[in-house]
Design a protein around this motif. Structure first.
Motif, PDB file in Angstrom:
ATOM      1  N   LEU A 183       0.820  -1.211   0.000  1.00  0.00           N
ATOM      2  CA  LEU A 183       0.000   0.000   0.000  1.00  0.00           C
ATOM      3  C   LEU A 183       0.854   1.261   0.000  1.00  0.00           C
ATOM      4  O   LEU A 183       0.448   2.299  -0.525  1.00  0.00           O
ATOM      5  N   THR A 184       2.043   1.152   0.570  1.00  0.00           N
ATOM      6  CA  THR A 184       2.918   2.326   0.613  1.00  0.00           C
ATOM      7  C   THR A 184       3.374   2.757  -0.780  1.00  0.00           C
ATOM      8  O   THR A 184       3.873   3.874  -0.952  1.00  0.00           O
ATOM      9  N   ASP A 185       3.200   1.894  -1.789  1.00  0.00           N
ATOM     10  CA  ASP A 185       3.524   2.283  -3.165  1.00  0.00           C
ATOM     11  C   ASP A 185       2.501   3.257  -3.722  1.00  0.00           C
ATOM     12  O   ASP A 185       2.659   3.763  -4.843  1.00  0.00           O
ATOM     13  N   LEU A 186       1.453   3.536  -2.922  1.00  0.00           N
ATOM     14  CA  LEU A 186       0.365   4.393  -3.403  1.00  0.00           C
ATOM     15  C   LEU A 186       0.279   5.702  -2.628  1.00  0.00           C
ATOM     16  O   LEU A 186      -0.742   6.387  -2.665  1.00  0.00           O
ATOM     17  N   TYR A 187       1.354   6.065  -1.920  1.00  0.00           N
ATOM     18  CA  TYR A 187       1.346   7.287  -1.128  1.00  0.00           C
ATOM     19  C   TYR A 187       1.053   8.534  -1.970  1.00  0.00           C
ATOM     20  O   TYR A 187       0.402   9.469  -1.514  1.00  0.00           O
ATOM     21  N   ASP A 188       1.562   8.567  -3.190  1.00  0.00           N
ATOM     22  CA  ASP A 188       1.450   9.780  -3.985  1.00  0.00           C
ATOM     23  C   ASP A 188       0.107   9.937  -4.685  1.00  0.00           C
ATOM     24  O   ASP A 188      -0.134  10.947  -5.356  1.00  0.00           O
ATOM     25  N   LEU A 189      -0.774   8.955  -4.540  1.00  0.00           N
ATOM     26  CA  LEU A 189      -2.089   9.023  -5.183  1.00  0.00           C
ATOM     27  C   LEU A 189      -3.168   9.428  -4.179  1.00  0.00           C
ATOM     28  O   LEU A 189      -3.048   9.160  -2.992  1.00  0.00           O
ATOM     29  N   PRO A 190      -4.214  10.076  -4.653  1.00  0.00           N
ATOM     30  CA  PRO A 190      -5.319  10.426  -3.752  1.00  0.00           C
ATOM     31  C   PRO A 190      -6.091   9.161  -3.351  1.00  0.00           C
ATOM     32  O   PRO A 190      -6.155   8.197  -4.111  1.00  0.00           O
ATOM     33  N   GLU A 199     -13.830   0.696   9.398  1.00  0.00           N
ATOM     34  CA  GLU A 199     -13.053  -0.541   9.402  1.00  0.00           C
ATOM     35  C   GLU A 199     -12.072  -0.584   8.227  1.00  0.00           C
ATOM     36  O   GLU A 199     -10.934  -1.027   8.365  1.00  0.00           O
ATOM     37  N   GLY A 200     -12.541  -0.145   7.053  1.00  0.00           N
ATOM     38  CA  GLY A 200     -11.660  -0.131   5.894  1.00  0.00           C
ATOM     39  C   GLY A 200     -10.458   0.771   6.106  1.00  0.00           C
ATOM     40  O   GLY A 200      -9.318   0.409   5.785  1.00  0.00           O
ATOM     41  N   ARG A 201     -10.700   1.932   6.648  1.00  0.00           N
ATOM     42  CA  ARG A 201      -9.601   2.868   6.929  1.00  0.00           C
ATOM     43  C   ARG A 201      -8.663   2.299   7.992  1.00  0.00           C
ATOM     44  O   ARG A 201      -7.439   2.421   7.888  1.00  0.00           O
ATOM     45  N   LYS A 202      -9.246   1.646   8.992  1.00  0.00           N
ATOM     46  CA  LYS A 202      -8.423   1.051  10.050  1.00  0.00           C
ATOM     47  C   LYS A 202      -7.525  -0.030   9.486  1.00  0.00           C
ATOM     48  O   LYS A 202      -6.341  -0.132   9.857  1.00  0.00           O
ATOM     49  N   TRP A 203      -8.054  -0.863   8.562  1.00  0.00           N
ATOM     50  CA  TRP A 203      -7.237  -1.917   7.968  1.00  0.00           C
ATOM     51  C   TRP A 203      -6.066  -1.322   7.187  1.00  0.00           C
ATOM     52  O   TRP A 203      -4.939  -1.823   7.255  1.00  0.00           O
ATOM     53  N   VAL A 204      -6.313  -0.245   6.451  1.00  0.00           N
ATOM     54  CA  VAL A 204      -5.239   0.416   5.696  1.00  0.00           C
ATOM     55  C   VAL A 204      -4.150   0.890   6.649  1.00  0.00           C
ATOM     56  O   VAL A 204      -2.946   0.693   6.406  1.00  0.00           O
ATOM     57  N   GLU A 205      -4.546   1.504   7.740  1.00  0.00           N
ATOM     58  CA  GLU A 205      -3.561   2.018   8.706  1.00  0.00           C
ATOM     59  C   GLU A 205      -2.808   0.880   9.387  1.00  0.00           C
ATOM     60  O   GLU A 205      -1.594   0.965   9.613  1.00  0.00           O
ATOM     61  N   GLU A 206      -3.524  -0.228   9.710  1.00  0.00           N
ATOM     62  CA  GLU A 206      -2.863  -1.366  10.341  1.00  0.00           C
ATOM     63  C   GLU A 206      -1.905  -2.071   9.391  1.00  0.00           C
ATOM     64  O   GLU A 206      -1.030  -2.823   9.828  1.00  0.00           O
ATOM     65  N   SER A 207      -2.074  -1.841   8.089  1.00  0.00           N
ATOM     66  CA  SER A 207      -1.174  -2.431   7.100  1.00  0.00           C
ATOM     67  C   SER A 207       0.123  -1.643   6.963  1.00  0.00           C
ATOM     68  O   SER A 207       0.959  -1.956   6.110  1.00  0.00           O
ATOM     69  N   GLY A 208       0.281  -0.610   7.809  1.00  0.00           N
ATOM     70  CA  GLY A 208       1.507   0.180   7.792  1.00  0.00           C
ATOM     71  C   GLY A 208       1.422   1.424   6.938  1.00  0.00           C
ATOM     72  O   GLY A 208       2.442   2.068   6.662  1.00  0.00           O
TER      73      GLY A 208
END
Length: 293
Positions: A183-190, A199-208
């Motif tokens: 997911l960190t490969d997508l930092y530069d995208l909105p 829950e979806g946002r929490k999963w993204v954050e828990e993925s680092g």
């Protein structure tokens, strides 16, 4: 009405059938009980009224004068009950089958399939109510519902319909030839998130994934989110079932998936016997619970 003033309805029904047929054996066959049960019910009615209602007549039974009068009144009353129940059943058959569905699931999964259902079941009237509100199926007049969760709703029968795995998606024009390993490969995208999908946002954050490193926009509904993603407005985390058609047609691409144990979309309805129409729709939905071809 004080029900203590009359014998039980089961006893009255047994007496009415016995008087009408002139036979305890015939009454037992009609009501699918034993000869002894009919005799016991008749005795209970006689005891309650303190009078004889049935007497032996050769090899059969016959109602006394009082018994014949009571049996005639009971027959008329039971016919009214039967007619009333039939009227309700006819009204139920005539009215649309009502189903409550979350808006995103209705728009993206259910409606594309219902055209086939109606083609296969012409004349089947169905009313689809999109809502995220908590409902009481009986109180609110719904025959069934499709809801997201673990399938553990108390007092309801829940049947798993489709999985709801986390799927990270985006429009091909936004991703282009980008290789995505994390997911960190997508930092530069909105990114786009739905207000209610914490829950979806929490999963993204828990993925680092550090939200502070990207532009994260929030929209009110799942339909708005998917419209924005399809238009290339950002990356989003959605339930895979909602984008099956998008992925099959190439309108969206799946960048990553995460299996969500037990979570999914479930068909729910009150327990016990359900109508033939509920059975028909439920069976059809389960049969077509696969990606569109």
């Amino acid at each position: 009405m004080n029900w203590r003033d009359i014998p039980s309805l089961a006893a009255l029904r047994a007496f009415e059938v016995a008087a009408r047929t002139g036979s305890y054996t015939a009454a037992a066959q009609e009501l699918n009980v034993t000869h002894a049960a009919i005799a016991q019910h008749v005795r209970a009615v006689e005891a309650h009224l303190d009078t004889a209602l049935m007497v032996r007549d050769g090899r059969g039974m016959a109602a006394t004068e009082i018994g014949a009068t009571l049996a005639a009144e009971l027959s008329a009353g039971f016919r009214q009950i039967v007619d009333g129940v039939k009227a309700v059943n006819e009204d139920n058959d005539a009215r649309p089958l009502t189903i409550s569905v979350t808006p995103s699931f209705a728009e993206n999964w259910l409606m594309p399939r219902l055209t086939r259902f109606w083609a296969e079941h012409p004349g089947f009237s169905l009313s689809v109510s999109p809502s995220v509100d908590l409902i009481d199926l009986r109180r609110d007049g719904f025959d069934m519902a499709i809801r997201f969760g673990r399938g553990d709703w108390p007092g309801l029968t829940a049947t798993h319909l489709v999985a709801a795995n986390y799927t990270v998606v985006a429009a091909p024009a936004l991703i282009k030839d980008r290789k995505v390993d994390a997911l960190t490969d997508l930092y530069d995208l909105p990114w786009l998130f739905q207000t209610l999908d914490s829950e979806g946002r929490k999963w993204v954050e828990e993925s680092g994934f550090d939200m502070a490193c990207c532009q994260a926009n929030v929209v009110a509904t799942g339909s708005m989110l998917l419209s924005g993603v399809r238009a290339g407005g950002g990356v989003a985390v959605v339930a895979g079932a909602l984008v099956e058609d998008d992925l099959a047609t190439g309108r969206l691409v799946a960048l990553m998936q995460h299996q969500r144990e037990s979570f999914g979309y479930y068909i729910i309805h009150p327990p016990g016997v359900v109508s033939d129409r509920v059975k028909t729709l439920k069976s059809w939905l389960l049969k077509c619970a696969k990606p569109l071809e």
